[in-house]
Design a protein around this motif. Structure first.
Motif, PDB file in Angstrom:
ATOM      1  N   GLY A  39       0.809  -1.217   0.000  1.00 52.42           N
ATOM      2  CA  GLY A  39       0.000   0.000   0.000  1.00 52.42           C
ATOM      3  C   GLY A  39       0.837   1.258   0.000  1.00 52.42           C
ATOM      4  O   GLY A  39       0.497   2.244  -0.667  1.00 52.42           O
ATOM      5  N   ILE A  40       1.940   1.235   0.749  1.00 51.40           N
ATOM      6  CA  ILE A  40       2.832   2.410   0.780  1.00 51.40           C
ATOM      7  C   ILE A  40       3.412   2.669  -0.592  1.00 51.40           C
ATOM      8  O   ILE A  40       3.483   3.817  -1.056  1.00 51.40           O
ATOM      9  N   ALA A  41       3.812   1.600  -1.286  1.00 47.90           N
ATOM     10  CA  ALA A  41       4.379   1.750  -2.634  1.00 47.90           C
ATOM     11  C   ALA A  41       3.342   2.288  -3.610  1.00 47.90           C
ATOM     12  O   ALA A  41       3.654   3.145  -4.453  1.00 47.90           O
ATOM     13  N   ILE A  42       2.110   1.798  -3.517  1.00 48.92           N
ATOM     14  CA  ILE A  42       1.046   2.278  -4.408  1.00 48.92           C
ATOM     15  C   ILE A  42       0.806   3.773  -4.190  1.00 48.92           C
ATOM     16  O   ILE A  42       0.696   4.548  -5.157  1.00 48.92           O
ATOM     17  N   PHE A  43       0.737   4.193  -2.936  1.00 49.91           N
ATOM     18  CA  PHE A  43       0.480   5.608  -2.652  1.00 49.91           C
ATOM     19  C   PHE A  43       1.624   6.491  -3.133  1.00 49.91           C
ATOM     20  O   PHE A  43       1.392   7.541  -3.754  1.00 49.91           O
ATOM     21  N   LEU A  44       2.867   6.082  -2.855  1.00 52.00           N
ATOM     22  CA  LEU A  44       4.008   6.895  -3.281  1.00 52.00           C
ATOM     23  C   LEU A  44       4.095   6.974  -4.799  1.00 52.00           C
ATOM     24  O   LEU A  44       4.423   8.031  -5.357  1.00 52.00           O
ATOM     25  N   ALA A  45       3.789   5.867  -5.492  1.00 54.92           N
ATOM     26  CA  ALA A  45       3.811   5.886  -6.955  1.00 54.92           C
ATOM     27  C   ALA A  45       2.722   6.806  -7.497  1.00 54.92           C
ATOM     28  O   ALA A  45       2.957   7.568  -8.453  1.00 54.92           O
ATOM     29  N   LEU A  46       1.530   6.754  -6.897  1.00 55.15           N
ATOM     30  CA  LEU A  46       0.441   7.631  -7.324  1.00 55.15           C
ATOM     31  C   LEU A  46       0.800   9.093  -7.089  1.00 55.15           C
ATOM     32  O   LEU A  46       0.602   9.949  -7.969  1.00 55.15           O
TER      33      LEU A  46
END
Length: 359
Positions: A39-46
């Motif tokens: 989830g952290i990776a998804i948010f940072l990528a977004l």
């Protein structure tokens, strides 16, 4: 690419920050500690994609602020186990940021009962907050087997893609889809990504529920000051895009309340747990649930395109839920019967011996 790079970067750092999911409970499916950084990776990528491609106005900033609240509190819960009260508070705060700050509100429920558009008026904000918190929790609940929460979210977002033009959410929708796909590849160990196996964590499941809610309301939302104006997606059709998390959450909560148990507890009574036991495999359960999610989304979109009355779409959805709810008490009995048949089929007495050959 940014999401995949972040996943690879965060994967080895998970242990250092204590973001590992240890298989210490019976309901856990994995056998070794697994990073909780999806989830952290998804948010940072977004966030990175939006910073590089669009100008962040105040509405988008508030929307991203709500997502950040959920990722931070969800990450703390993954690390320290905060309990349901801080998570619920974070969800309400995020919903208020989305509703009041970003202006994402359900102002009308459409012609749900065949009596004309049902305007929410002064109830628009509280109803939107309630719906947002409910759907966030629904996605948190279905995050029980690999690929399910991410797959259902991806199907819902892809279904919204042809409807997003002019809704104001299209700038978020495409980067969100692009960020989820690499996570799914790593979570499911596809195309050489097995070595980067990871989970969403509460940060990720809460984030996905929030993003889907944001995009759904953006498509359903009527223009400010005109509840009569047509929206890109009818509220009754929108229900079909999120049918699987709604079915699971409402069914589980109803069952827990009937047993006088807390609706916020954890157990193995979810839809994905039941199907995993029936099919003897989480992979088969995943295929069935994602196929059902795609089918339901198709029913909603095709029904709206063909001009099916919203009241009919709502009635069909309620009918499926009632069938699901009625089947809940029968599920344990059916499972026990199935297991007896499997054991009988595998017993030595059930194996037929070949007949002797006469000389």
């Amino acid at each position: 690419m940014a999401s995949y790079a972040l996943l690879r970067t965060l994967h080895p750092l998970a242990a250092r920050f204590g973001l590992l999911d240890h298989p210490t409970e019976r309901r856990k499916q994995h056998r070794q500690p697994t990073p909780l950084v999806g989830g952290i990776a998804i948010f940072l990528a977004l966030l990175l994609a939006l910073l590089l491609t669009v100008q962040i106005d105040h509405r988008l900033a508030f929307g991203l602020g709500g997502a950040a609240v959920l990722v931070v509190v969800g990450g703390l819960d993954d690390r320290h186990g905060l309990g349901w009260k801080p998570r619920m508070l974070a969800q309400v705060v995020a919903a208020l940021l989305l509703t009041l700050g970003a202006g994402v509100q359900l102002t009308s429920l459409g012609d749900l009962f065949g009596l004309g558009p049902l305007a929410l008026g002064v109830f628009a904000v509280p109803f939107t907050v309630f719906a947002t918190v409910g759907l966030i929790n629904a996605f948190n609940m279905i995050d029980g087997i690999d690929g399910l929460a991410g797959g259902v979210a991806l199907i819902a977002l892809l279904a919204l893609l042809p409807l997003s033009s002019g809704t104001g959410t299209e700038v978020v929708l495409l980067p969100a889809i692009a960020a989820i796909v690499p996570y799914l590849l790593c979570n499911l160990g596809l195309f050489g990504c097995r070595r980067y196996k990871l989970f969403l964590g509460d940060a990720g499941s809460l984030l996905l529920g929030y993003l889907v809610t944001w995009m759904l309301i953006g498509a359903v939302q009527a223009p400010i000051g005109s509840v009569q104006a047509p929206s890109a997606l009818e509220p009754a059709a929108a229900i079909w895009l999120i049918a699987i998390p709604l079915l699971d959450a409402l069914g589980v909560i109803a069952k827990r309340l009937l047993k006088r148990r807390s609706p916020f507890g954890a157990d193995r009574g979810h839809l994905h747990h039941q199907l995993s036991r029936v099919f003897g495999s989480t992979q088969r359960a995943l295929v069935v649930l994602l196929s059902a999610a795609a089918l339901f989304a198709g029913i909603g979109l095709v029904g709206q395109a063909l001009g099916v009355a919203p009241a009919v779409l709502l009635g069909m959805a309620l009918g499926i839920f009632l069938v699901h709810l009625a089947a809940q008490p029968l599920a344990p009995r059916a499972y026990r019967r199935l297991m007896r048949r499997r054991r009988a089929a595998c017993s030595p007495m059930a194996v037929q011996q070949p007949e002797p050959v006469l000389q």
